[in-house]
Design an enzyme around this catalytic site. Sequence first.
Site, PDB file in Angstrom:
ATOM      1  N   GLY A   1       3.899  13.284-137.202  1.00 13.16           N
ATOM      2  CA  GLY A   1       4.962  12.433-136.535  1.00 13.16           C
ATOM      3  C   GLY A   1       6.080  13.176-137.463  1.00 13.16           C
ATOM      4  O   GLY A   1       6.414  12.754-138.467  1.00 13.16           O
TER       5      GLY A   1
ATOM      6  N   GLN B   1      14.724  10.955-140.914  1.00 16.74           N
ATOM      7  CA  GLN B   1      13.676  11.589-141.906  1.00 16.74           C
ATOM      8  C   GLN B   1      14.407  13.108-142.756  1.00 16.74           C
ATOM      9  O   GLN B   1      13.916  13.096-142.842  1.00 16.74           O
ATOM     10  CB  GLN B   1      12.007  11.951-141.341  1.00 16.74           C
ATOM     11  CG  GLN B   1      11.560  10.637-141.155  1.00 16.74           C
ATOM     12  CD  GLN B   1       9.946  10.751-140.903  1.00 16.74           C
ATOM     13  OE1 GLN B   1       9.144  10.545-140.028  1.00 16.74           O
ATOM     14  NE2 GLN B   1       9.101  10.772-142.442  1.00 16.74           N
TER      15      GLN B   1
ATOM     16  N   CYS C   1       3.205   7.893-145.120  1.00 18.52           N
ATOM     17  CA  CYS C   1       4.745   8.894-144.581  1.00 18.52           C
ATOM     18  C   CYS C   1       5.551   9.777-145.567  1.00 18.52           C
ATOM     19  O   CYS C   1       5.286   9.661-146.389  1.00 18.52           O
ATOM     20  CB  CYS C   1       5.810   7.735-144.356  1.00 18.52           C
ATOM     21  SG  CYS C   1       7.408   7.651-143.568  1.00 18.52           S
ATOM     22  N   LEU C   2       5.620  10.811-145.095  1.00 16.17           N
ATOM     23  CA  LEU C   2       6.518  12.039-145.113  1.00 16.17           C
ATOM     24  C   LEU C   2       7.518  11.948-145.834  1.00 16.17           C
ATOM     25  O   LEU C   2       7.928  12.496-147.333  1.00 16.17           O
ATOM     26  CB  LEU C   2       6.508  12.888-144.257  1.00 16.17           C
ATOM     27  CG  LEU C   2       5.812  13.711-143.071  1.00 16.17           C
ATOM     28  CD1 LEU C   2       6.300  14.590-142.417  1.00 16.17           C
ATOM     29  CD2 LEU C   2       4.606  14.792-143.878  1.00 16.17           C
TER      30      LEU C   2
ATOM     31  N   HIS D   1       4.548   3.713-135.801  1.00 15.46           N
ATOM     32  CA  HIS D   1       5.274   4.073-137.371  1.00 15.46           C
ATOM     33  C   HIS D   1       6.842   4.451-137.289  1.00 15.46           C
ATOM     34  O   HIS D   1       8.248   4.316-137.383  1.00 15.46           O
ATOM     35  CB  HIS D   1       4.516   4.935-137.934  1.00 15.46           C
ATOM     36  CG  HIS D   1       4.384   5.726-138.874  1.00 15.46           C
ATOM     37  ND1 HIS D   1       4.015   5.486-140.421  1.00 15.46           N
ATOM     38  CD2 HIS D   1       5.819   6.422-139.394  1.00 15.46           C
ATOM     39  CE1 HIS D   1       4.360   6.013-141.593  1.00 15.46           C
ATOM     40  NE2 HIS D   1       5.625   6.706-140.560  1.00 15.46           N
ATOM     41  N   GLU D   2       6.740   5.584-135.819  1.00 13.74           N
ATOM     42  CA  GLU D   2       7.356   6.630-135.579  1.00 13.74           C
ATOM     43  C   GLU D   2       8.848   5.966-134.088  1.00 13.74           C
ATOM     44  O   GLU D   2      10.301   6.131-135.043  1.00 13.74           O
ATOM     45  CB  GLU D   2       7.486   7.823-134.810  1.00 13.74           C
ATOM     46  CG  GLU D   2       6.752   8.451-134.935  1.00 13.74           C
ATOM     47  CD  GLU D   2       6.936   9.354-136.914  1.00 13.74           C
ATOM     48  OE1 GLU D   2       8.329   9.481-136.606  1.00 13.74           O
ATOM     49  OE2 GLU D   2       5.527   9.314-137.756  1.00 13.74           O
TER      50      GLU D   2
ATOM     51  N   HIS E   1      10.921   4.373-137.659  1.00 12.47           N
ATOM     52  CA  HIS E   1      12.062   4.735-138.508  1.00 12.47           C
ATOM     53  C   HIS E   1      13.444   4.689-136.814  1.00 12.47           C
ATOM     54  O   HIS E   1      14.027   4.918-137.924  1.00 12.47           O
ATOM     55  CB  HIS E   1      11.464   6.200-138.114  1.00 12.47           C
ATOM     56  CG  HIS E   1      10.390   6.829-139.585  1.00 12.47           C
ATOM     57  ND1 HIS E   1      10.865   6.634-141.267  1.00 12.47           N
ATOM     58  CD2 HIS E   1       8.967   7.260-139.262  1.00 12.47           C
ATOM     59  CE1 HIS E   1       9.990   6.724-141.247  1.00 12.47           C
ATOM     60  NE2 HIS E   1       9.244   7.501-141.424  1.00 12.47           N
TER      61      HIS E   1
END
Length: 163
Positions: free
Chosen positions: A46, A51, A88-89, A130-131, A134
């Site tokens: 995702g 991000q 997380c990236l 999670h997304e 963000h």
Amino acid sequence: MTLMRITEYPAAVLSERGKPVKTFDEKLVELCSDMFETMYAAEGVGLAAPQIGLGLRLFVMDCDGIKLIAANPEIIEVEGEQTGPEGCLSVGKVPAVLSRPFAATLRAQDEHGNWFERRAEGYAARAFLHETDHCNGILFIDHLPRLRREMVIRKFRKEKTRR
Ligand SMILES: [Zn+2]
């Protein structure tokens, strides 16, 4: 296709609530395909607009058989609980165990502005949550107790200096 640079903690854009997506045009479609490419290149499941440094309520995901674009996402229903590792990236994929609802229903618009609802369980539900977080300026580490949060950040910083 353009690969974008992934914004990392503690960039301010990651902790700010994104602005709503209002224009559904060719540019947005292109942005989403760049976001998919960037996500796949980083081996993520995702990726949300903050991000890549954009304060927008938008994410893409491809997780557990659910591939979608979500503009102006909202979680409208949750059920149950699951506990498992999450990363997380934007925090170097350093994993931490986190409890989340087991199932979640997402309400969002696609790249053409059409509203849809989608329910997911398990890993994909975790990605929805999670997304969407963000897009609201919340990182997964914000759900962790202080000491565990600091541990993840320390590990991330350490690994970053090695890159
Ligand atoms: Zn993330």
